[in-house]
Design an enzyme around this catalytic site. Structure first.
Site, mmCIF file in Angstrom:
data_model
loop_
_atom_site.group_PDB
_atom_site.id
_atom_site.type_symbol
_atom_site.label_atom_id
_atom_site.label_comp_id
_atom_site.label_asym_id
_atom_site.label_seq_id
_atom_site.Cartn_x
_atom_site.Cartn_y
_atom_site.Cartn_z
ATOM 1 N N ASP A 1 0.865 -1.174 0.000
ATOM 2 C CA ASP A 1 0.000 0.000 0.000
ATOM 3 C C ASP A 1 0.899 1.220 0.000
ATOM 4 O O ASP A 1 1.926 1.251 0.681
ATOM 5 C CB ASP A 1 -0.895 -0.052 1.258
ATOM 6 C CG ASP A 1 -1.848 1.133 1.309
ATOM 7 O OD1 ASP A 1 -1.403 2.205 1.740
ATOM 8 O OD2 ASP A 1 -3.013 0.989 0.928
ATOM 9 N N LEU A 2 0.540 2.242 -0.778
ATOM 10 C CA LEU A 2 1.375 3.438 -0.879
ATOM 11 C C LEU A 2 1.145 4.347 0.325
ATOM 12 O O LEU A 2 0.007 4.623 0.708
ATOM 13 C CB LEU A 2 1.066 4.186 -2.169
ATOM 14 C CG LEU A 2 1.284 3.398 -3.469
ATOM 15 C CD1 LEU A 2 1.002 4.297 -4.663
ATOM 16 C CD2 LEU A 2 2.688 2.831 -3.549
ATOM 17 N N ASP B 1 -4.730 2.290 -4.152
ATOM 18 C CA ASP B 1 -3.275 2.211 -4.162
ATOM 19 C C ASP B 1 -2.788 0.906 -3.544
ATOM 20 O O ASP B 1 -1.702 0.850 -2.979
ATOM 21 C CB ASP B 1 -2.677 3.412 -3.420
ATOM 22 C CG ASP B 1 -3.154 3.502 -1.968
ATOM 23 O OD1 ASP B 1 -4.219 2.924 -1.662
ATOM 24 O OD2 ASP B 1 -2.464 4.136 -1.142
#
Length: 544
Positions: free
Chosen positions: A416-417, A459
């Site tokens: 996950d960003l 994301d």
């Protein structure tokens, strides 16, 4: 009975074109229906899963806030009612979803409450007290007649609430009271809007339903359905823990393409068993397929008429070359791939007919290519071009078989960003989309050809690695470190240097272990540990 050549020729052409049209309708209609069903149904199922997760995440957050508040020293004896009242009102002010919060003594008397509502009243007969004094209690959606009369309600509609209550213990470990809260069910409308808003840009007449496990009634959805019982096949499948889609026929109504998911809790929150159903009328979902079929029918009929008339006038001059063409057409209809419609330079009209047949075969080939393209698009994310959830499932089926044969392992990296929301908020969604595309390229650079990088949505990405049986965690950690390092590098978009981080959760599947869905869940849990531990790091799920 005999017919002249012109009649036979024109009739044969008309019949051939009609048969080809019918075959084309069957092939394209069948394949397009499957493709559209998989694409739209998969999207609906994914949105249903996300909404179920959002609902459970919200309830997990609120129950956690009530638990944290209950452990403050202000609730220890002797009570400071002014301090307690200030804490309760501050909670409501910060989070308006807390419609009413009260501190009760062991007998059920309200000692302090937000806005002094129900102050000094005894509510010991209500589940929020009876269950809350035993331990953490989270109640399903219900009406609160008395509280509805005391709370502001400009709209006049019936108010519904979800209860959260926890016991309060003294320093000696004795139960000294209960902290109870009523959460307005209106927050679920905001979750519904967040799901429907992007769907409405792509689909029409989409309905979102949230169904109670307690009595199968619709808690959230169109006004005509709220409060009614649901007994659909999709609900039964969702209750079994499935997350997929079906085409179902409603009693007395049209068919629906329905995606469904089950809310089985979030982290340590067990969930209330809410089932989420997102559906679209099948007539609308498959409108493009029906339109294509109608176009093929009209085109086929027009072609049949044209070629029938052409055959009538040309039969006298093209008997011999026509036999050659008919012979080749028979070869094509029998499946001969190397057959080619012959051309004639002696008779111009025969040459035209030959060319027309060549174009027809070419169009059929192009149509088949388009079908293959549509099938491929259903397995890939539109924005990044990466494989989507459906493609990931197909990959895992083959990867598991290969790993079992070779006695190797699969390492799941769930990432996950960090800071992606800030990029969207600061530079806009177009910049966010461009950033996701760059991230996809960097992820592909970090993996091998026989491994997969898939985008699950937003994301969130998943990387599946083929690792050895001896040191899978070491090998996965090397790749994860390379991913984090690459994603940390700045990205130039629109003249701006953008920076994001990457949190990674990892888990290892072994041939003797659980199924891949359990490994995926463990990697997801490890991701949240990474985020809570400071982000931009990798965490291996201990249970893996």
């Amino acid at each position: 009975m005999s017919f002249n050549l012109r009649t036979l020729f024109s009739s044969a052409f008309a019949v051939i074109i009609i048969l080809l049209t019918a075959l084309l309708i069957f092939v394209i209609g069948s394949q397009s229906t499957k493709s559209v069903e998989k694409s739209i149904g998969g999207s609906l199922a994914e949105e249903a899963y996300q909404m179920a997760e959002k609902l459970d995440h919200f309830m997990w957050s609120r129950s956690g806030e009530v638990e944290v508040l209950s452990k403050l020293n202000a609730f220890q004896e002797p009570y400071d009612k002014a301090e307690i009242s200030g804490l309760l009102n501050q909670l409501k002010s910060s989070l308006p979803v807390f419609t009413w919060v009260g501190f009760l003594d062991p007998a059920g008397n309200v000692l302090s409450s937000t806005d002094n509502i129900l102050l000094a009243q005894n509510i010991s007969q209500r589940p929020v007290f009876q269950e809350g004094i035993k331990g953490l209690f989270i109640g399903d959606v219900h009406d609160a007649v008395l509280l509805s009369k005391l709370l502001p309600n400009p709209g006049g509609e019936d108010l519904q609430f979800v209860d959260v209550s926890v016991p309060i213990y003294s320093k000696q470990g004795q139960v000294t009271g209960v902290l109870a809260a009523h959460l307005s069910w209106e927050w679920s409308r905001e979750v519904e809007k967040s799901i429907l808003a992007p769907l409405k840009d792509r689909m029409t007449d989409v309905e979102v339903l949230v169904i109670s496990q307690k009595d199968d009634t619709v808690l959230l959805g169109p006004d005509r359905l709220v409060g009614q019982k649901m007994t659909d096949e999709a609900l039964r499948k969702a209750r079994n823990g499935e997350n997929s889609w079906i085409v179902e026929k409603q009693k007395g109504e049209d068919s629906y393409l329905t995606g469904y998911a089950y809310g089985d809790g979030y982290l340590n929150y067990p969930g209330l068993g809410w089932s989420v159903i997102i559906r679209q009328p099948a007539e609308i979902a498959f409108a493009s397929v029906h339109q294509l079929e109608r176009f093929i029918i009209l085109s086929g009929m027009a072609a049949a008429v044209i070629f029938g008339i052409l055959g009538w006038f040309l039969a006298g001059w093209i008997a011999r070359p026509l036999n050659a063409i008919s012979y080749t057409a028979d070869l094509l209809s029998s499946g001969a791939a190397d057959a080619e419609i012959p051309s004639s330079s002696l008779i111009k009209d025969v040459a035209v007919l030959s060319a027309s047949l060549r174009n027809l075969v070419g169009n059929l080939t192009k149509t088949e290519s388009k079908l293959n393209y549509m099938s491929d698009m259903a397995l890939h994310d539109v924005l990044t071009g990466l494989p989507n959830r459906a493609a990931l499932e197909e990959f895992l089926a083959l990867a598991v078989s290969k790993a079992q044969q070779n006695r190797t392992t699969l390492s799941f990296l769930y990432l996950d960003l960090d800071g992606f929301k800030k990029v969207n908020d600061t530079y806009g969604h177009a910049a966010g989309d461009a950033l996701l595309q760059q991230v996809a390229v960097r992820l592909l650079d970090c993996t091998r050809e026989h491994e997969i990088v898939a985008r699950l949505g937003g994301d969130e990405f998943v990387v599946i690695l083929h690792t050895s049986a001896a040191r899978p965690m070491y090998e996965a950690e090397i790749v994860a470190a390379r991913i984090i390092s690459k994603i940390n590098l700045p990205v130039m978009i629109g003249g701006h240097s953008l920076h994001v981080g990457c949190s990674v959760g990892a888990a290892v599947w072994t041939p003797d272990g659980a199924d891949t869905s359990e490994t995926m869940r463990l990697a997801d849990e490890a991701l949240y540990i990474s985020k809570r531990s400071g982000k931009n790091r990798i965490t291996f799920e201990a249970a893996s």
